[in-house]
Design a protein around this motif. Structure first.
Motif, PDB file in Angstrom:
ATOM      1  N   TYR A 164       0.824  -1.218   0.000  1.00  0.00           N
ATOM      2  CA  TYR A 164       0.000   0.000   0.000  1.00  0.00           C
ATOM      3  C   TYR A 164       0.855   1.264   0.000  1.00  0.00           C
ATOM      4  CZ  TYR A 164      -4.518  -2.200  -0.031  1.00  0.00           C
ATOM      5  OH  TYR A 164      -5.638  -2.882  -0.437  1.00  0.00           O
ATOM      6  N   VAL A 204     -10.290   3.873  -1.140  1.00  0.00           N
ATOM      7  CA  VAL A 204      -9.576   2.728  -1.717  1.00  0.00           C
ATOM      8  C   VAL A 204     -10.463   1.504  -1.499  1.00  0.00           C
ATOM      9  CG1 VAL A 204      -7.384   1.464  -1.769  1.00  0.00           C
ATOM     10  CG2 VAL A 204      -7.421   3.836  -0.983  1.00  0.00           C
ATOM     11  N   HIS A 205     -11.647   1.533  -2.107  1.00  0.00           N
ATOM     12  CA  HIS A 205     -12.574   0.413  -1.911  1.00  0.00           C
ATOM     13  C   HIS A 205     -13.551   0.299  -3.066  1.00  0.00           C
ATOM     14  CE1 HIS A 205     -14.869   3.698   0.436  1.00  0.00           C
ATOM     15  NE2 HIS A 205     -15.580   3.468  -0.637  1.00  0.00           N
ATOM     16  N   GLY A 253      -8.091  -0.287   9.139  1.00  0.00           N
ATOM     17  CA  GLY A 253      -7.632  -0.376   7.751  1.00  0.00           C
ATOM     18  C   GLY A 253      -8.166   0.820   6.996  1.00  0.00           C
ATOM     19  N   GLY A 265      -7.050   3.144   4.967  1.00  0.00           N
ATOM     20  CA  GLY A 265      -6.659   3.652   3.659  1.00  0.00           C
ATOM     21  C   GLY A 265      -6.084   5.046   3.760  1.00  0.00           C
ATOM     22  N   SER A 318      -3.823   2.172   9.774  1.00  0.00           N
ATOM     23  CA  SER A 318      -3.449   1.465   8.545  1.00  0.00           C
ATOM     24  C   SER A 318      -2.065   0.874   8.767  1.00  0.00           C
ATOM     25  CB  SER A 318      -3.420   2.434   7.359  1.00  0.00           C
ATOM     26  OG  SER A 318      -2.785   1.815   6.246  1.00  0.00           O
ATOM     27  N   ILE A 319      -1.809  -0.226   8.085  1.00  0.00           N
ATOM     28  CA  ILE A 319      -0.503  -0.859   8.173  1.00  0.00           C
ATOM     29  C   ILE A 319       0.487  -0.170   7.214  1.00  0.00           C
ATOM     30  CG2 ILE A 319      -0.964  -2.639   6.430  1.00  0.00           C
ATOM     31  CD1 ILE A 319       0.659  -3.338   9.837  1.00  0.00           C
ATOM     32  N   GLN A 327      -0.003   5.689   3.601  1.00  0.00           N
ATOM     33  CA  GLN A 327      -1.436   5.988   3.658  1.00  0.00           C
ATOM     34  C   GLN A 327      -1.744   6.885   4.857  1.00  0.00           C
ATOM     35  OE1 GLN A 327      -3.574   2.202   3.600  1.00  0.00           O
ATOM     36  NE2 GLN A 327      -4.010   2.516   1.438  1.00  0.00           N
ATOM     37  N   GLY A 358      -0.576   1.197  12.461  1.00  0.00           N
ATOM     38  CA  GLY A 358      -0.850   0.147  13.448  1.00  0.00           C
ATOM     39  C   GLY A 358      -1.304  -1.125  12.763  1.00  0.00           C
ATOM     40  N   ASP A 359      -1.215  -2.220  13.507  1.00  0.00           N
ATOM     41  CA  ASP A 359      -1.597  -3.525  12.978  1.00  0.00           C
ATOM     42  C   ASP A 359      -2.890  -3.970  13.651  1.00  0.00           C
ATOM     43  OD1 ASP A 359      -1.854  -6.113  12.096  1.00  0.00           O
ATOM     44  OD2 ASP A 359       0.223  -6.691  12.545  1.00  0.00           O
ATOM     45  N   ALA A 360      -3.895  -4.253  12.835  1.00  0.00           N
ATOM     46  CA  ALA A 360      -5.194  -4.664  13.365  1.00  0.00           C
ATOM     47  C   ALA A 360      -5.115  -5.958  14.162  1.00  0.00           C
ATOM     48  CB  ALA A 360      -6.182  -4.837  12.213  1.00  0.00           C
ATOM     49  N   LEU A 418     -13.836  -1.242   6.135  1.00  0.00           N
ATOM     50  CA  LEU A 418     -14.225  -1.295   4.730  1.00  0.00           C
ATOM     51  C   LEU A 418     -13.130  -2.005   3.950  1.00  0.00           C
ATOM     52  CD1 LEU A 418     -15.399   1.684   5.808  1.00  0.00           C
ATOM     53  CD2 LEU A 418     -15.955   1.915   3.394  1.00  0.00           C
ATOM     54  N   GLU A 419     -13.404  -3.208   3.577  1.00  0.00           N
ATOM     55  CA  GLU A 419     -12.549  -3.946   2.647  1.00  0.00           C
ATOM     56  C   GLU A 419     -11.112  -4.102   3.137  1.00  0.00           C
ATOM     57  OE1 GLU A 419     -11.488  -3.494  -1.933  1.00  0.00           O
ATOM     58  OE2 GLU A 419     -13.276  -2.394  -1.376  1.00  0.00           O
ATOM     59  N   SER A 420     -10.944  -4.274   4.421  1.00  0.00           N
ATOM     60  CA  SER A 420      -9.592  -4.449   4.935  1.00  0.00           C
ATOM     61  C   SER A 420      -9.376  -5.842   5.538  1.00  0.00           C
ATOM     62  CB  SER A 420      -9.276  -3.374   5.985  1.00  0.00           C
ATOM     63  OG  SER A 420     -10.253  -3.362   7.009  1.00  0.00           O
TER      64      SER A 420
HETATM   65  C1  LIG Z   1      -8.523  -1.907   0.236  1.00  0.00           C
HETATM   66  S1  LIG Z   1      -7.801  -0.860   1.412  1.00  0.00           S
HETATM   67  C2  LIG Z   1      -9.244  -0.125   2.139  1.00  0.00           C
HETATM   68  C3  LIG Z   1      -8.936   1.225   2.702  1.00  0.00           C
HETATM   69  C4  LIG Z   1     -10.119   1.986   3.314  1.00  0.00           C
HETATM   70  N1  LIG Z   1     -10.841   1.182   4.267  1.00  0.00           N
HETATM   71  C5  LIG Z   1     -11.059   2.483   2.266  1.00  0.00           C
HETATM   72  O1  LIG Z   1     -12.183   1.988   2.202  1.00  0.00           O
HETATM   73  O2  LIG Z   1     -10.676   3.400   1.534  1.00  0.00           O
HETATM   74  C6  LIG Z   1      -7.231  -1.956   2.683  1.00  0.00           C
HETATM   75  C7  LIG Z   1      -6.689  -1.274   3.921  1.00  0.00           C
HETATM   76  O3  LIG Z   1      -6.433  -2.245   4.928  1.00  0.00           O
HETATM   77  C8  LIG Z   1      -5.227  -1.905   5.576  1.00  0.00           C
HETATM   78  N2  LIG Z   1      -4.671  -3.080   6.251  1.00  0.00           N
HETATM   79  C9  LIG Z   1      -4.390  -4.274   5.722  1.00  0.00           C
HETATM   80  N3  LIG Z   1      -3.872  -5.103   6.647  1.00  0.00           N
HETATM   81  C10 LIG Z   1      -3.828  -4.404   7.802  1.00  0.00           C
HETATM   82  C11 LIG Z   1      -3.408  -4.698   9.132  1.00  0.00           C
HETATM   83  N4  LIG Z   1      -2.923  -5.906   9.459  1.00  0.00           N
HETATM   84  N5  LIG Z   1      -3.520  -3.732  10.067  1.00  0.00           N
HETATM   85  C12 LIG Z   1      -3.998  -2.501   9.760  1.00  0.00           C
HETATM   86  N6  LIG Z   1      -4.420  -2.168   8.511  1.00  0.00           N
HETATM   87  C13 LIG Z   1      -4.335  -3.101   7.547  1.00  0.00           C
HETATM   88  C14 LIG Z   1      -4.363  -1.400   4.453  1.00  0.00           C
HETATM   89  O4  LIG Z   1      -3.250  -0.701   4.941  1.00  0.00           O
HETATM   90  C15 LIG Z   1      -5.379  -0.537   3.722  1.00  0.00           C
HETATM   91  O5  LIG Z   1      -5.463   0.707   4.352  1.00  0.00           O
END
Ligand SMILES: C[S@@+](CC[C@H](N)C(=O)[O-])C[C@H]1O[C@@H](n2cnc3c(N)ncnc32)[C@H](O)[C@@H]1O
Length: 279
Positions: free
Chosen positions: A17, A34-35, A75, A77, A97-98, A102, A124-126, A142-144
């Motif tokens: 990302y 980003v979805h 997550g 974005g 976000s990881i 972003q 941060g890490d979810a 959303l889509e994370s």
């Molecule tokens: C498809 S994007 C969606 C971004 C945002 N939710 C949006 O709708 O615009 C996926 C997001 O998930 C985050 N993500 C993925 N794995 C993650 C983790 N382990 N911890 C935190 N964020 C994470 C990515 O960094 C990215 O921001």
């Protein structure tokens, strides 16, 4: 050929990302969302951008938050959805976000919108949320979830940081029934090249319950989201190129790496919308 999918590694997802964010800023394709989009009906004539905002509004309808509430955007974005929640509801939003890049973009957008006091984005890490128990009135993802190596662990973390009565709203991808013996190549490419896995729909309610959350709603929104998005994107030639970022650095992608048209008409690539609450 794409490689067989394995569990995503958060650090690598963050680097992906980072790369996608930087390249979108230089090639002019930067988008605060980003979805996938959400089209209410087959007759809807909404553009992709309008449908992306509509997806956030579908979340807002379910989050049921107001100015006194604090929402975690899991997550987040580059901040588009979180900033829309602030603008529409007045709630305070913390996003994680990881991807460091972003986070930088999201905080810049918050400052530009004049809401840096209401919307804060951090790295941060979810899988290990850097927040005390009962910190949030609602969580949105959303889509994370598709990028996270252990959905059960993430949901358990979500339950921990929610207040009693607090809500979780999420979208996730899954393979629709009937499961094909051989998975469509478009889904394989999506999972491998975008470091994702599909969820097991049959297990979703049990997974929410094991994490301590009570399921409120579980919907198949494939027609309103993934299926329609692939159709809409296939009409835009510029988006048929795979992002240059997928060819750089340490990522070993094949010549036929994922592009949106790979999923056109693939009706078993499903999207679910789930709402749950901490009892
Ligand atoms: C498809 S994007 C969606 C971004 C945002 N939710 C949006 O709708 O615009 C996926 C997001 O998930 C985050 N993500 C993925 N794995 C993650 C983790 N382990 N911890 C935190 N964020 C994470 C990515 O960094 C990215 O921001």
């Amino acid at each position: 050929m794409s490689k067989v999918s394995s569990q995503p590694v958060p650090k690598a997802v963050g680097e992906l990302y980072d790369r996608l964010t930087l390249s979108a800023m230089t090639d002019g394709t930067f988008n605060p969302n980003v979805h996938i989009g959400y089209w209410d009906s087959p007759e809807s004539t909404a553009s992709v951008d309008e449908a992306m905002d509509r997806l956030t509004d579908v979340f807002i309808e379910r989050l049921k938050v107001g100015a006194s509430n604090h929402v975690l955007d899991l997550g987040c974005g580059v901040g588009g959805p979180g900033l829309r929640v602030v603008a529409q509801t007045g709630a305070r939003v913390t996003g994680i976000s990881i991807s460091e890049e972003q986070v930088k973009s999201a905080n810049r957008l918050a400052a530009e919108a004049g809401v840096a006091d209401r919307a804060v984005f951090q790295h941060g890490d979810a899988m290990r949320l850097p927040f005390p128990d009962h910190s949030f009135d609602a969580v949105m993802a959303l889509e994370s979830m598709c990028h996270m190596p252990d959905r059960q662990q993430v949901l358990t973390e979500v339950c921990r940081v929610l207040v009693p009565g607090g809500r979780l709203v999420l979208t996730d991808v899954f393979e629709r029934f009937p499961r094909k013996e051989v998975r469509h190549q478009g889904i394989d490419k999506f999972c491998n090249d975008l470091m994702s896995t599909t969820a097991d729909l049959d297990d979703y309610v049990a997974m929410l319950h094991r994490s301590g959350l009570r399921m409120r709603e579980l919907l198949d929104v494939t027609e309103q989201t993934t299926l329609r998005l692939a159709y809409e994107l296939a009409k835009l030639p510029v988006l048929q190129e795979r992002p240059a970022a997928l060819n750089e650095g340490n990522f070993e992608f094949s010549d036929d790496a994922f592009k949106p048209s790979d999923l056109e008409g693939v009706d078993d690539f499903g999207c679910l919308l789930a709402t749950a609450e901490r009892p």
